[in-house]
Design a protein around this motif. Sequence first.
Motif, PDB file in Angstrom:
ATOM      1  N   ASP A  16     -12.131   7.395  10.325  1.00  0.00           N
ATOM      2  CA  ASP A  16     -11.503   8.312  11.284  1.00  0.00           C
ATOM      3  C   ASP A  16     -12.320   9.588  11.466  1.00  0.00           C
ATOM      4  N   SER A  17     -12.767  10.175  10.366  1.00  0.00           N
ATOM      5  CA  SER A  17     -13.537  11.416  10.482  1.00  0.00           C
ATOM      6  C   SER A  17     -14.904  11.153  11.107  1.00  0.00           C
ATOM      7  N   TRP A  18     -15.499  10.006  10.807  1.00  0.00           N
ATOM      8  CA  TRP A  18     -16.802   9.670  11.411  1.00  0.00           C
ATOM      9  C   TRP A  18     -16.652   9.486  12.922  1.00  0.00           C
ATOM     10  N   ASN A  19     -15.576   8.846  13.341  1.00  0.00           N
ATOM     11  CA  ASN A  19     -15.341   8.691  14.781  1.00  0.00           C
ATOM     12  C   ASN A  19     -15.146  10.041  15.457  1.00  0.00           C
ATOM     13  N   MET A  20     -14.530  10.992  14.764  1.00  0.00           N
ATOM     14  CA  MET A  20     -14.389  12.354  15.308  1.00  0.00           C
ATOM     15  C   MET A  20     -15.766  12.978  15.531  1.00  0.00           C
ATOM     16  N   VAL A  21     -16.663  12.816  14.558  1.00  0.00           N
ATOM     17  CA  VAL A  21     -18.020  13.365  14.687  1.00  0.00           C
ATOM     18  C   VAL A  21     -18.682  12.804  15.940  1.00  0.00           C
ATOM     19  N   LYS A  22     -18.568  11.507  16.129  1.00  0.00           N
ATOM     20  CA  LYS A  22     -19.230  10.868  17.263  1.00  0.00           C
ATOM     21  C   LYS A  22     -18.608  11.275  18.600  1.00  0.00           C
ATOM     22  N   LEU A  24     -17.143  14.225  19.232  1.00  0.00           N
ATOM     23  CA  LEU A  24     -17.345  15.650  19.489  1.00  0.00           C
ATOM     24  C   LEU A  24     -18.664  15.965  20.186  1.00  0.00           C
ATOM     25  N   ASP A  25     -19.658  15.106  20.015  1.00  0.00           N
ATOM     26  CA  ASP A  25     -21.003  15.446  20.472  1.00  0.00           C
ATOM     27  C   ASP A  25     -21.695  14.202  21.030  1.00  0.00           C
ATOM     28  N   PRO A  26     -22.010  14.200  22.322  1.00  0.00           N
ATOM     29  CA  PRO A  26     -22.712  13.050  22.898  1.00  0.00           C
ATOM     30  C   PRO A  26     -24.080  12.797  22.241  1.00  0.00           C
ATOM     31  N   SER A  27     -24.671  13.816  21.665  1.00  0.00           N
ATOM     32  CA  SER A  27     -25.953  13.675  20.965  1.00  0.00           C
ATOM     33  C   SER A  27     -25.733  13.669  19.456  1.00  0.00           C
ATOM     34  N   TRP A  28     -24.640  13.068  19.027  1.00  0.00           N
ATOM     35  CA  TRP A  28     -24.225  13.101  17.618  1.00  0.00           C
ATOM     36  C   TRP A  28     -25.301  12.616  16.676  1.00  0.00           C
ATOM     37  N   SER A  29     -26.017  11.568  17.035  1.00  0.00           N
ATOM     38  CA  SER A  29     -26.955  10.993  16.068  1.00  0.00           C
ATOM     39  C   SER A  29     -28.060  11.984  15.713  1.00  0.00           C
ATOM     40  N   GLU A  30     -28.667  12.567  16.712  1.00  0.00           N
ATOM     41  CA  GLU A  30     -29.734  13.533  16.437  1.00  0.00           C
ATOM     42  C   GLU A  30     -29.175  14.804  15.814  1.00  0.00           C
ATOM     43  N   ASN A  31     -28.120  15.340  16.396  1.00  0.00           N
ATOM     44  CA  ASN A  31     -27.595  16.627  15.923  1.00  0.00           C
ATOM     45  C   ASN A  31     -27.010  16.532  14.514  1.00  0.00           C
ATOM     46  N   PHE A  32     -26.249  15.479  14.243  1.00  0.00           N
ATOM     47  CA  PHE A  32     -25.686  15.342  12.907  1.00  0.00           C
ATOM     48  C   PHE A  32     -26.792  15.069  11.894  1.00  0.00           C
ATOM     49  N   ALA A  73     -32.072  11.099  13.555  1.00  0.00           N
ATOM     50  CA  ALA A  73     -31.185  10.210  14.317  1.00  0.00           C
ATOM     51  C   ALA A  73     -31.085   8.845  13.638  1.00  0.00           C
ATOM     52  N   GLU A  74     -32.200   8.338  13.133  1.00  0.00           N
ATOM     53  CA  GLU A  74     -32.188   7.054  12.424  1.00  0.00           C
ATOM     54  C   GLU A  74     -31.289   7.128  11.187  1.00  0.00           C
ATOM     55  N   THR A  75     -31.336   8.255  10.508  1.00  0.00           N
ATOM     56  CA  THR A  75     -30.477   8.456   9.342  1.00  0.00           C
ATOM     57  C   THR A  75     -29.003   8.432   9.754  1.00  0.00           C
ATOM     58  N   ALA A  76     -28.674   9.107  10.846  1.00  0.00           N
ATOM     59  CA  ALA A  76     -27.287   9.119  11.326  1.00  0.00           C
ATOM     60  C   ALA A  76     -26.842   7.718  11.749  1.00  0.00           C
ATOM     61  N   GLU A 128     -18.900  21.225   8.294  1.00  0.00           N
ATOM     62  CA  GLU A 128     -19.313  22.152   9.351  1.00  0.00           C
ATOM     63  C   GLU A 128     -19.013  21.584  10.737  1.00  0.00           C
ATOM     64  N   THR A 129     -19.260  20.304  10.910  1.00  0.00           N
ATOM     65  CA  THR A 129     -19.060  19.676  12.214  1.00  0.00           C
ATOM     66  C   THR A 129     -17.579  19.589  12.584  1.00  0.00           C
ATOM     67  N   LEU A 130     -16.754  19.210  11.628  1.00  0.00           N
ATOM     68  CA  LEU A 130     -15.336  18.986  11.915  1.00  0.00           C
ATOM     69  C   LEU A 130     -14.454  20.207  11.671  1.00  0.00           C
ATOM     70  N   GLY A 131     -14.964  21.195  10.973  1.00  0.00           N
ATOM     71  CA  GLY A 131     -14.191  22.403  10.718  1.00  0.00           C
ATOM     72  C   GLY A 131     -12.897  22.102   9.978  1.00  0.00           C
ATOM     73  N   ASP A 132     -11.789  22.677  10.456  1.00  0.00           N
ATOM     74  CA  ASP A 132     -10.486  22.523   9.795  1.00  0.00           C
ATOM     75  C   ASP A 132      -9.971  21.087   9.804  1.00  0.00           C
ATOM     76  N   ARG A 133     -10.500  20.271  10.685  1.00  0.00           N
ATOM     77  CA  ARG A 133     -10.055  18.864  10.735  1.00  0.00           C
ATOM     78  C   ARG A 133     -10.538  18.082   9.515  1.00  0.00           C
ATOM     79  N   PHE A 134     -11.593  18.590   8.844  1.00  0.00           N
ATOM     80  CA  PHE A 134     -12.140  17.908   7.670  1.00  0.00           C
ATOM     81  C   PHE A 134     -11.373  18.391   6.451  1.00  0.00           C
ATOM     82  N   ASN A 135     -10.353  17.628   6.086  1.00  0.00           N
ATOM     83  CA  ASN A 135      -9.466  18.047   5.000  1.00  0.00           C
ATOM     84  C   ASN A 135      -9.949  17.539   3.645  1.00  0.00           C
ATOM     85  N   SER A 136      -9.246  17.931   2.600  1.00  0.00           N
ATOM     86  CA  SER A 136      -9.675  17.577   1.246  1.00  0.00           C
ATOM     87  C   SER A 136      -9.593  16.072   0.988  1.00  0.00           C
TER      88      SER A 136
END
Length: 160
Positions: A16-22, A24-32, A73-76, A128-136
Amino acid sequence: MSRESIKMDTIMPVVDSWNMVKKLDPSWSENFGVLVFQKLLKASPLSLTLLLPFATDGEKILENDTQFKAVAAETAYMVDFIVSSLGTDMDIVKMQLEETFAAHENFKRVRPEHWTLMGKAMLEALGETLGDRFNSNMADCWAHACDSVSFIITEEIMAQ
């Protein structure tokens, strides 16, 4: 730590959190990917020369180098593959990691402790990417998944 299957109550927050990352940002692979490496290099500046032997200036490469951005990007994308494979036979993940490592000569120089640092860098980047949405709970689930993958890398692949 040992290799164990990852339970569904751990997998779902990771997915779920990984899908949020993707989303949030159309360039998720490079930016993340870049963000993960920034966090890793802040924690361990020597990792730059181990992971990216073509790098000469850490600050410059993080900002401008197309080869670095491709590696990030390959790492992401590898994280994406691993996340999508959680809950399946982890031998599939192991085989993909073995193929990736075989194609990259520099992985042979990486020490087991760097995978722990990479996991921590990924957690920081997710936070950092998800902010408050990234819970414990998400952080705990990601830490467990990172530990499991790190075990496969250090105890099964690197030990060969």
